[in-house]
Design a protein around this motif. Structure first.
Motif, PDB file in Angstrom:
ATOM      1  N   TRP A   1       0.865  -1.184   0.000  1.00 24.19           N
ATOM      2  CA  TRP A   1       0.000   0.000   0.000  1.00 24.19           C
ATOM      3  C   TRP A   1       0.897   1.228   0.000  1.00 24.19           C
ATOM      4  O   TRP A   1       1.578   1.524   0.970  1.00 24.19           O
ATOM      5  CB  TRP A   1      -0.902  -0.008   1.222  1.00 24.19           C
ATOM      6  CG  TRP A   1      -2.013   1.000   1.196  1.00 24.19           C
ATOM      7  CD1 TRP A   1      -2.082   2.153   1.929  1.00 24.19           C
ATOM      8  CD2 TRP A   1      -3.215   0.939   0.430  1.00 24.19           C
ATOM      9  NE1 TRP A   1      -3.253   2.808   1.667  1.00 24.19           N
ATOM     10  CE2 TRP A   1      -3.978   2.089   0.748  1.00 24.19           C
ATOM     11  CE3 TRP A   1      -3.724   0.029  -0.507  1.00 24.19           C
ATOM     12  CZ2 TRP A   1      -5.212   2.362   0.162  1.00 24.19           C
ATOM     13  CZ3 TRP A   1      -4.959   0.299  -1.084  1.00 24.19           C
ATOM     14  CH2 TRP A   1      -5.688   1.448  -0.748  1.00 24.19           C
TER      15      TRP A   1
ATOM     16  N   ASP B   1      -1.390   4.963  -3.471  1.00 20.31           N
ATOM     17  CA  ASP B   1      -2.632   4.295  -3.082  1.00 20.31           C
ATOM     18  C   ASP B   1      -3.399   5.122  -2.051  1.00 20.31           C
ATOM     19  O   ASP B   1      -4.625   5.233  -2.111  1.00 20.31           O
ATOM     20  CB  ASP B   1      -2.355   2.901  -2.516  1.00 20.31           C
ATOM     21  CG  ASP B   1      -1.895   1.913  -3.571  1.00 20.31           C
ATOM     22  OD1 ASP B   1      -2.406   1.968  -4.704  1.00 20.31           O
ATOM     23  OD2 ASP B   1      -1.017   1.086  -3.261  1.00 20.31           O
ATOM     24  N   ARG B   2      -2.661   5.675  -1.111  1.00 20.93           N
ATOM     25  CA  ARG B   2      -3.302   6.501  -0.089  1.00 20.93           C
ATOM     26  C   ARG B   2      -3.980   7.703  -0.731  1.00 20.93           C
ATOM     27  O   ARG B   2      -5.113   8.066  -0.352  1.00 20.93           O
ATOM     28  CB  ARG B   2      -2.246   6.947   0.937  1.00 20.93           C
ATOM     29  CG  ARG B   2      -2.677   8.084   1.873  1.00 20.93           C
ATOM     30  CD  ARG B   2      -3.945   7.779   2.635  1.00 20.93           C
ATOM     31  NE  ARG B   2      -3.788   6.646   3.536  1.00 20.93           N
ATOM     32  CZ  ARG B   2      -4.771   6.178   4.297  1.00 20.93           C
ATOM     33  NH1 ARG B   2      -5.980   6.723   4.242  1.00 20.93           N
ATOM     34  NH2 ARG B   2      -4.558   5.143   5.083  1.00 20.93           N
TER      35      ARG B   2
ATOM     36  N   TRP C   1      -7.113   6.470  -2.382  1.00 19.71           N
ATOM     37  CA  TRP C   1      -8.095   6.109  -1.342  1.00 19.71           C
ATOM     38  C   TRP C   1      -8.782   7.362  -0.802  1.00 19.71           C
ATOM     39  O   TRP C   1     -10.010   7.411  -0.696  1.00 19.71           O
ATOM     40  CB  TRP C   1      -7.377   5.359  -0.235  1.00 19.71           C
ATOM     41  CG  TRP C   1      -8.245   4.916   0.901  1.00 19.71           C
ATOM     42  CD1 TRP C   1      -8.546   5.615   2.037  1.00 19.71           C
ATOM     43  CD2 TRP C   1      -8.933   3.665   1.022  1.00 19.71           C
ATOM     44  NE1 TRP C   1      -9.362   4.876   2.859  1.00 19.71           N
ATOM     45  CE2 TRP C   1      -9.613   3.671   2.257  1.00 19.71           C
ATOM     46  CE3 TRP C   1      -9.014   2.526   0.224  1.00 19.71           C
ATOM     47  CZ2 TRP C   1     -10.375   2.598   2.706  1.00 19.71           C
ATOM     48  CZ3 TRP C   1      -9.782   1.459   0.669  1.00 19.71           C
ATOM     49  CH2 TRP C   1     -10.454   1.502   1.891  1.00 19.71           C
ATOM     50  N   ASP C   2      -7.976   8.371  -0.453  1.00 19.23           N
ATOM     51  CA  ASP C   2      -8.538   9.618   0.050  1.00 19.23           C
ATOM     52  C   ASP C   2      -9.406  10.283  -1.022  1.00 19.23           C
ATOM     53  O   ASP C   2     -10.453  10.868  -0.715  1.00 19.23           O
ATOM     54  CB  ASP C   2      -7.423  10.571   0.492  1.00 19.23           C
ATOM     55  CG  ASP C   2      -6.700  10.083   1.735  1.00 19.23           C
ATOM     56  OD1 ASP C   2      -7.188   9.128   2.376  1.00 19.23           O
ATOM     57  OD2 ASP C   2      -5.639  10.652   2.062  1.00 19.23           O
TER      58      ASP C   2
ATOM     59  N   CYS D   1     -11.141   8.783  -3.359  1.00 17.32           N
ATOM     60  CA  CYS D   1     -12.424   8.075  -3.408  1.00 17.32           C
ATOM     61  C   CYS D   1     -13.348   8.503  -2.275  1.00 17.32           C
ATOM     62  O   CYS D   1     -14.559   8.706  -2.478  1.00 17.32           O
ATOM     63  CB  CYS D   1     -12.191   6.569  -3.365  1.00 17.32           C
ATOM     64  SG  CYS D   1     -11.506   5.865  -4.886  1.00 17.32           S
ATOM     65  N   GLU D   2     -12.812   8.655  -1.081  1.00 17.84           N
ATOM     66  CA  GLU D   2     -13.643   9.048   0.059  1.00 17.84           C
ATOM     67  C   GLU D   2     -14.215  10.451  -0.137  1.00 17.84           C
ATOM     68  O   GLU D   2     -15.393  10.705   0.145  1.00 17.84           O
ATOM     69  CB  GLU D   2     -12.821   8.983   1.340  1.00 17.84           C
ATOM     70  CG  GLU D   2     -12.476   7.565   1.781  1.00 17.84           C
ATOM     71  CD  GLU D   2     -11.815   7.536   3.142  1.00 17.84           C
ATOM     72  OE1 GLU D   2     -11.084   8.491   3.467  1.00 17.84           O
ATOM     73  OE2 GLU D   2     -12.034   6.558   3.879  1.00 17.84           O
TER      74      GLU D   2
ATOM     75  N   TRP E   1      -7.400  -0.711 -10.027  1.00 16.24           N
ATOM     76  CA  TRP E   1      -7.077  -0.190  -8.690  1.00 16.24           C
ATOM     77  C   TRP E   1      -8.142  -0.548  -7.657  1.00 16.24           C
ATOM     78  O   TRP E   1      -7.813  -0.821  -6.491  1.00 16.24           O
ATOM     79  CB  TRP E   1      -6.891   1.330  -8.713  1.00 16.24           C
ATOM     80  CG  TRP E   1      -6.419   1.818  -7.375  1.00 16.24           C
ATOM     81  CD1 TRP E   1      -5.144   1.790  -6.884  1.00 16.24           C
ATOM     82  CD2 TRP E   1      -7.233   2.335  -6.317  1.00 16.24           C
ATOM     83  NE1 TRP E   1      -5.112   2.258  -5.601  1.00 16.24           N
ATOM     84  CE2 TRP E   1      -6.377   2.605  -5.226  1.00 16.24           C
ATOM     85  CE3 TRP E   1      -8.594   2.595  -6.194  1.00 16.24           C
ATOM     86  CZ2 TRP E   1      -6.853   3.134  -4.025  1.00 16.24           C
ATOM     87  CZ3 TRP E   1      -9.075   3.122  -4.998  1.00 16.24           C
ATOM     88  CH2 TRP E   1      -8.208   3.386  -3.929  1.00 16.24           C
TER      89      TRP E   1
ATOM     90  N   ALA F   1      -7.405  -2.272  -4.127  1.00 20.68           N
ATOM     91  CA  ALA F   1      -7.832  -1.735  -2.832  1.00 20.68           C
ATOM     92  C   ALA F   1      -8.654  -2.749  -2.071  1.00 20.68           C
ATOM     93  O   ALA F   1      -8.522  -2.895  -0.848  1.00 20.68           O
ATOM     94  CB  ALA F   1      -8.618  -0.447  -3.039  1.00 20.68           C
TER      95      ALA F   1
ATOM     96  N   ARG G   1      -7.745  -3.849   1.564  1.00 22.13           N
ATOM     97  CA  ARG G   1      -8.570  -3.187   2.570  1.00 22.13           C
ATOM     98  C   ARG G   1      -9.864  -3.925   2.881  1.00 22.13           C
ATOM     99  O   ARG G   1     -10.612  -3.509   3.764  1.00 22.13           O
ATOM    100  CB  ARG G   1      -8.868  -1.754   2.123  1.00 22.13           C
ATOM    101  CG  ARG G   1      -7.627  -0.861   2.128  1.00 22.13           C
ATOM    102  CD  ARG G   1      -7.041  -0.758   3.517  1.00 22.13           C
ATOM    103  NE  ARG G   1      -5.785  -0.085   3.565  1.00 22.13           N
ATOM    104  CZ  ARG G   1      -5.608   1.185   3.951  1.00 22.13           C
ATOM    105  NH1 ARG G   1      -6.651   1.915   4.273  1.00 22.13           N
ATOM    106  NH2 ARG G   1      -4.413   1.708   4.002  1.00 22.13           N
TER     107      ARG G   1
ATOM    108  N   ALA H   1     -12.997  -1.235   1.697  1.00 23.63           N
ATOM    109  CA  ALA H   1     -12.995  -0.763   0.315  1.00 23.63           C
ATOM    110  C   ALA H   1     -14.408  -0.612  -0.211  1.00 23.63           C
ATOM    111  O   ALA H   1     -14.725   0.337  -0.933  1.00 23.63           O
ATOM    112  CB  ALA H   1     -12.202  -1.727  -0.570  1.00 23.63           C
TER     113      ALA H   1
ATOM    114  N   ALA I   1     -15.809   2.566   0.990  1.00 19.36           N
ATOM    115  CA  ALA I   1     -15.150   3.738   0.424  1.00 19.36           C
ATOM    116  C   ALA I   1     -15.625   4.037  -0.989  1.00 19.36           C
ATOM    117  O   ALA I   1     -15.690   5.198  -1.389  1.00 19.36           O
ATOM    118  CB  ALA I   1     -13.637   3.549   0.431  1.00 19.36           C
TER     119      ALA I   1
END
Length: 230
Positions: free
Chosen positions: A7, A11-12, A15-16, A18-19, A201, A205, A209, A213, A216
């Motif tokens: 990760w 990726d972070r 991820w952020d 997507c949120e 991706w 994830a 996760r 995931a 998210a």
């Protein structure tokens, strides 16, 4: 807590992204998961800074397409001399041909780096901080935008100096695209199909996760996210 093996910081960022995009889709206030480290201050009412990170800007540039034709004169008599003359002439023709082809390649438009800086993405637009100054952009000033490849957007718009077309390369490129599309072009094909995220991706994830995931990405636009909905 450290990141899981496999990760990355990239990726972070996704991820952020997507949120925050999911929050915007649901009509909720959009806030960054962590404080944004940027010297830029919000200027619009209700504007929130969402993310900041390094960016490289590319612009289209063409060479002059010129070349110098060799026309040096060489002549020698005798059998050996005539052969040498022919060889020199052939070499000049070949050299001129190569230089002309190289000039043609130089004349073709190509993307070249135009500087690096800090990209700050907000709920209302984005900012590029560079040694030459600060370039603020509202989403309304962007006429077209698409993800060219993971981590890069192809953007056209109206700057204070006139129309521009840039490529912007950043870990936050997808966030910039999605926030712009949701604000200014919600029927954008990449947004509607989920093609704005890197291929595979979401599966990556989900492997790392698990159930988190699904939560998210459950509200992300695009039919490909449907299988992650609970």
């Amino acid at each position: 807590m450290g990141e899981q093996p496999g990760w990355s910081e990239r990726d972070r960022a996704l991820w952020d992204t997507c949120e925050m995009v999911a929050a915007r889709v649901r009509g909720l206030p959009v806030h960054p998961p962590v404080p944004v480290g940027s010297p830029v201050r919000p200027v619009a009412d209700g504007e929130t800074l969402l993310a900041a990170g390094p960016v490289t800007r590319y612009v289209v540039q063409a060479g002059d397409g010129s070349y110098r034709r060799s026309s040096g004169f060489f002549f020698a008599t005798g059998a050996v001399g005539l052969a040498a003359t022919a060889a020199v002439a052939a070499g000049q023709v070949l050299g001129n041909s190569r230089r002309k082809k190289a000039a043609g390649r130089d004349a073709a438009p190509r993307w070249v780096p135009a500087g690096t800086g800090l990209l700050t993405v907000s709920t209302h637009g984005f900012y590029i901080s560079a040694p030459g100054g600060l370039a603020p952009w509202s989403y309304a000033a962007v006429g077209s935008c698409e993800v060219g490849r993971p981590g890069l957007v192809d953007l056209s718009g109206q700057s204070t100096a006139g129309p521009v077309r840039w490529l912007l390369e950043s870990d936050w490129a997808e966030l910039l695209f999605a926030m712009w599309a949701l604000a200014a072009h919600p029927t954008h094909p990449q947004l509607a199909t989920g093609a704005w995220l890197p291929p595979g991706w979401l599966e990556h994830a989900a492997r790392l996760r698990g159930g988190a995931a699904a939560a998210a990405v459950s509200q992300l636009p695009g039919p490909d996210t449907g299988r992650f909905r609970t």
